[in-house]
Design a protein around this motif. Structure first.
Motif, short mmCIF file in Angstrom:
data_model
loop_
_atom_site.label_atom_id
_atom_site.label_comp_id
_atom_site.label_asym_id
_atom_site.label_seq_id
_atom_site.Cartn_x
_atom_site.Cartn_y
_atom_site.Cartn_z
N GLY A 172 14.81 -47.58 14.49
CA GLY A 172 15.56 -47.10 13.34
C GLY A 172 14.67 -46.39 12.34
O GLY A 172 15.04 -45.35 11.79
N PHE A 173 13.50 -46.93 12.12
CA PHE A 173 12.56 -46.29 11.20
C PHE A 173 12.11 -44.94 11.74
O PHE A 173 12.07 -43.95 11.02
N LEU A 219 14.30 -52.57 17.61
CA LEU A 219 15.38 -51.81 16.96
C LEU A 219 15.00 -51.40 15.54
O LEU A 219 15.38 -50.33 15.07
N THR A 220 14.24 -52.25 14.86
CA THR A 220 13.78 -51.89 13.52
C THR A 220 12.82 -50.71 13.58
O THR A 220 12.94 -49.76 12.78
N ILE A 268 25.82 -41.44 14.73
CA ILE A 268 26.53 -42.72 14.90
C ILE A 268 27.74 -42.54 15.81
O ILE A 268 27.99 -43.36 16.70
N LEU A 285 23.69 -38.03 10.11
CA LEU A 285 23.78 -39.44 10.48
C LEU A 285 25.15 -39.81 11.03
O LEU A 285 25.25 -40.55 12.01
N ASN A 304 18.61 -37.58 9.97
CA ASN A 304 18.91 -37.97 8.59
C ASN A 304 20.02 -37.11 8.00
O ASN A 304 20.88 -37.61 7.27
N PHE A 339 13.61 -42.94 14.07
CA PHE A 339 14.68 -41.95 14.10
C PHE A 339 15.16 -41.58 12.70
O PHE A 339 15.63 -40.48 12.47
N GLY A 340 15.05 -42.51 11.76
CA GLY A 340 15.46 -42.23 10.39
C GLY A 340 14.57 -41.21 9.70
O GLY A 340 14.98 -40.57 8.73
#
Length: 58
Positions: free
Chosen positions: A15-16, A11-12, A32, A28, A25, A18-19
């Motif tokens: 997240g990185f 997940l980290t 969500i 967002l 970005n 997709f961020g």
């Protein structure tokens, strides 16, 4: 423990990854809200199916 560690790491990394996408970005809140709606869909579908079965059996 291995499953928990894999979950956190995956997940980290997701997240990185997709961020760093510009569209994600910039939008967002929409992303969500989409995730929330998608996570509610299976419960709503199950509820509607059960409701339909209850009416058909009555």
């Amino acid at each position: 423990m291995a499953g928990g560690a894999l979950w956190v790491v995956s997940l980290t990394v997701a997240g990185f990854a997709f961020g760093n996408i510009t569209w994600v970005n910039d939008n967002l809140t929409a992303v969500i809200m989409g995730i929330i709606v998608l996570s509610l869909v299976p419960g709503i579908v199950a509820w509607l199916q059960e409701r339909h079965r209850a009416k058909a059996g009555a």
